[in-house]
Structures are given as C-alpha cells and as structure tokens.
Scaffold this active site. Structure first.
Site, mmCIF file in Angstrom:
data_model
loop_
_atom_site.group_PDB
_atom_site.id
_atom_site.type_symbol
_atom_site.label_atom_id
_atom_site.label_comp_id
_atom_site.label_asym_id
_atom_site.label_seq_id
_atom_site.Cartn_x
_atom_site.Cartn_y
_atom_site.Cartn_z
ATOM 1 N N GLU A 154 0.834 -1.211 0.000
ATOM 2 C CA GLU A 154 0.000 0.000 0.000
ATOM 3 C C GLU A 154 0.866 1.257 0.000
ATOM 4 O O GLU A 154 1.888 1.303 0.705
ATOM 5 C CB GLU A 154 -0.864 -0.031 1.272
ATOM 6 C CG GLU A 154 -1.820 1.122 1.438
ATOM 7 C CD GLU A 154 -2.586 1.009 2.753
ATOM 8 O OE1 GLU A 154 -3.806 1.143 2.737
ATOM 9 O OE2 GLU A 154 -1.951 0.782 3.808
ATOM 10 N N HIS A 173 2.454 4.607 0.976
ATOM 11 C CA HIS A 173 2.669 5.263 2.273
ATOM 12 C C HIS A 173 3.391 6.590 2.064
ATOM 13 O O HIS A 173 4.411 6.882 2.722
ATOM 14 C CB HIS A 173 3.452 4.356 3.223
ATOM 15 C CG HIS A 173 2.596 3.361 3.963
ATOM 16 N ND1 HIS A 173 2.105 2.228 3.380
ATOM 17 C CD2 HIS A 173 2.115 3.353 5.234
ATOM 18 C CE1 HIS A 173 1.371 1.554 4.256
ATOM 19 N NE2 HIS A 173 1.351 2.210 5.389
ATOM 20 N N ASP A 219 3.355 -1.649 6.249
ATOM 21 C CA ASP A 219 2.474 -2.412 7.146
ATOM 22 C C ASP A 219 3.012 -3.821 7.389
ATOM 23 O O ASP A 219 2.863 -4.377 8.491
ATOM 24 C CB ASP A 219 1.054 -2.503 6.562
ATOM 25 C CG ASP A 219 0.370 -1.143 6.497
ATOM 26 O OD1 ASP A 219 0.889 -0.166 7.062
ATOM 27 O OD2 ASP A 219 -0.703 -1.066 5.865
ATOM 28 N N HIS A 267 -2.126 -3.682 9.133
ATOM 29 C CA HIS A 267 -2.906 -2.901 8.150
ATOM 30 C C HIS A 267 -4.332 -2.727 8.672
ATOM 31 O O HIS A 267 -5.044 -3.707 8.909
ATOM 32 C CB HIS A 267 -2.873 -3.645 6.816
ATOM 33 C CG HIS A 267 -3.706 -3.067 5.706
ATOM 34 N ND1 HIS A 267 -3.552 -1.771 5.251
ATOM 35 C CD2 HIS A 267 -4.690 -3.619 4.945
ATOM 36 C CE1 HIS A 267 -4.415 -1.557 4.242
ATOM 37 N NE2 HIS A 267 -5.112 -2.656 4.054
ATOM 38 N N GLU A 279 -7.250 -2.045 7.568
ATOM 39 C CA GLU A 279 -8.423 -2.649 6.939
ATOM 40 C C GLU A 279 -8.515 -4.163 7.135
ATOM 41 O O GLU A 279 -9.563 -4.757 6.888
ATOM 42 C CB GLU A 279 -8.420 -2.335 5.434
ATOM 43 C CG GLU A 279 -8.682 -0.870 5.096
ATOM 44 C CD GLU A 279 -7.430 0.006 5.141
ATOM 45 O OE1 GLU A 279 -6.464 -0.325 5.869
ATOM 46 O OE2 GLU A 279 -7.413 1.041 4.454
ATOM 47 N N HIS A 314 -2.188 7.324 8.956
ATOM 48 C CA HIS A 314 -1.538 6.599 7.863
ATOM 49 C C HIS A 314 -0.335 7.362 7.304
ATOM 50 O O HIS A 314 -0.476 8.524 6.905
ATOM 51 C CB HIS A 314 -2.554 6.355 6.742
ATOM 52 C CG HIS A 314 -1.975 5.618 5.574
ATOM 53 N ND1 HIS A 314 -1.786 4.264 5.560
ATOM 54 C CD2 HIS A 314 -1.504 6.065 4.389
ATOM 55 C CE1 HIS A 314 -1.243 3.910 4.421
ATOM 56 N NE2 HIS A 314 -1.055 4.980 3.678
ATOM 57 N N GLU A 321 3.894 5.622 12.097
ATOM 58 C CA GLU A 321 4.435 4.707 11.078
ATOM 59 C C GLU A 321 5.797 5.197 10.568
ATOM 60 O O GLU A 321 6.722 4.411 10.375
ATOM 61 C CB GLU A 321 3.466 4.549 9.903
ATOM 62 C CG GLU A 321 2.362 3.539 10.186
ATOM 63 C CD GLU A 321 1.522 3.217 8.952
ATOM 64 O OE1 GLU A 321 1.126 2.059 8.815
ATOM 65 O OE2 GLU A 321 1.247 4.128 8.142
HETATM 66 ZN ZN ZN Z 1 0.375 1.617 7.140
HETATM 67 MN MN MN Z 2 -2.328 0.132 5.827
#
Ligand code: ZN
Ligand code: MN
Length: 257
Positions: free
Chosen positions: A35, A37, A46, A121, A123, A176, A181
């Site tokens: 994904e 970032h 993630d 992650h 989701e 995010h 992170e």
């Molecule tokens: Zn992430």
């Molecule tokens: Mn994620």
C-alpha cells in the site's frame, strides 16, 4: 548448536526442526499490505512493522513466526488512500479471510494450538477475525491472540508523542504514513525512508461518513494523512519496545507460556 537454532522464522527451518519446536510456544502470523505510504516510505510499511513485532516478540516469549502475508484487505480512501493510488495492491476481504483460514487450518493440523496474529494494516482487522471465527466453528480448542499493533500502545506513551503536534492525535485511521508509522520505519529500516521527502499533509475535508467513489478532496495528494515531519527514530523505538512488551505479556498472561 546449528545455525538455525536462533532463528524464529519458520521459513528458515527444516520441517523436522519445525516439528521439534511446535510445543515450545505459539506460531505468529504477521499480516500486512502492499500500500502507498506517501513519498517517503516504501509500499511494505504495514508488512515490515508486523514482521518486526512478531519476530521480536517471538524472541522474547518463544514460538515461531510463519511467513508473512504481504497483501491485505482493499485499502480504503480514509485510512490508506484507497485503490486509486498507483502501486497499492490489495485482495478482497473474502480472499484474505480464506487465506488466513487456510494457513491456520494447516498449521493446526500439524499440531499448532496457539496462534498470535500480528496485524499491520488497518483494513485487515475484521477479515482476520472472521477467519478465526470460522476456524473455531469446527469445535477446535485452538487459541488465538489477534493484535493490531496500534491497539497495544498505551495512552501514556501515545500522549507525549502527539503533545507537540498541532492538532494532537488524529485517531489511528488518519495516522496513515504519519507520525508513528514514519517513526517506526526510521527506527527499523532507515534505509527505506527518504527523509528529504517527508511532508505534513492530510485531506482538505474528512466527512464523518464514507463516500464512494471518494471525492478528490477527501484524499491527500501525497498519500500522507498526517504530520509525518514530527516522526523520530526515538519515537519509533519507544513504540516498538512497548508494543513488543505488551504482546509478550499478553501471551504470558493469557496462556501462561
Ligand atoms: Zn500503514
Ligand atoms: Mn495500511
């Protein structure tokens, strides 16, 4: 003493070495995503974080770490930017649910009874829970800890991290590629962080409902949802140490191993 005695990675063991260690502790399953970032972090954030937490906790509490899942449940506009970002590559919820269920069932057939699912992650969470719920419908006595790492961070550690960030803590959904992170990656994999590209960003509006298709002004152009310039490697280290400690203690407290 062979070279593989120290490793916690299942994939680095022979099948016999794996079998010898089945009763020594839980099997960890790290689950991440591929994904976007932002302009400063790699697609693997993630997954990298989930693997590191799983391996460090296994070194502390015992057990082995199964090969990670690098693909997660479809990225959502409000928590990762969504599928419109080039390179973000996801699987559907039922795909992830089946994959987790298949892996757990196969390991359980080998005699693994305790599992620690480490999620990186946002989701993924309910697809993982559903996979485990379905597994347990078979009347098995397997036991699970399912942990999304951000849930393990205490308010007393989180507080000071966001103390000097204008706007304070925005909620994990909106963090995010933001402060935490980015901090974790600065600590764990500085070689993968482009420090010159770190920006503070966010969408120009955050409606309290979900719009699909997502209007452009609800997704930040950079892919950074919060104030990543406030990230430091020290913050990353503090977060990682606490998360690993809390997870190791959970295994001890819940299962007494
Ligand atoms: Zn992430
Ligand atoms: Mn994620």
């Amino acid at each position: 003493m062979t070279e593989t005695d120290d490793t916690v990675r299942m994939e680095e063991l022979t099948w016999q070495a794996f079998e010898d260690r089945i009763d020594d502790g839980p099997v960890f399953v790290p689950i991440g995503s591929t994904e976007q970032h932002g302009p400063h972090l790699p697609l693997s954030v993630d997954t990298v974080i989930a693997i590191e937490i799983a391996e460090r906790t296994a070194h502390e509490a015992g057990g082995m770490v199964a090969p990670p899942l690098h693909y997660g449940y479809t990225s959502q506009p409000g928590s990762g930017g969504g599928p419109e970002f080039v390179a973000t590559t996801s699987v559907h919820g039922d795909t992830l649910r089946r994959q987790v269920g298949n892996i757990v069932a196969d390991l359980a057939r080998d005699g693994v009874r305790e599992f620690v699912i480490v999620n990186g992650h946002f989701e993924n969470e309910y697809a993982i829970r559903e996979a485990i719920d379905r597994h347990l419908e078979n009347g098995l006595d397997d036991r699970f800890v399912i942990a999304s790492w951000w849930d393990l961070l205490s308010a007393s550690t989180r507080g000071p991290i966001f103390e000097n960030v204008p706007g304070g803590f925005p909620g994990w959904e909106a963090e995010h590629a933001g402060v935490v992170e980015t901090s974790l990656m600065l600590y764990l994999r500085p070689d993968l962080v482009d420090e010159d590209a770190i920006v503070d960003d966010g969408s120009s509006r955050n409606p309290p409902y979900v719009l699909k298709p997502a209007p452009e002004d609800t997704i930040p152009d950079s892919g950074v949802f919060y104030k990543a310039t406030h990230a430091t490697a020290e913050t990353g280290e503090r977060v990682l140490m606490e998360v690993v400690e809390v997870l190791a203690n959970a295994i001890e407290d819940e299962w007494g191993t």
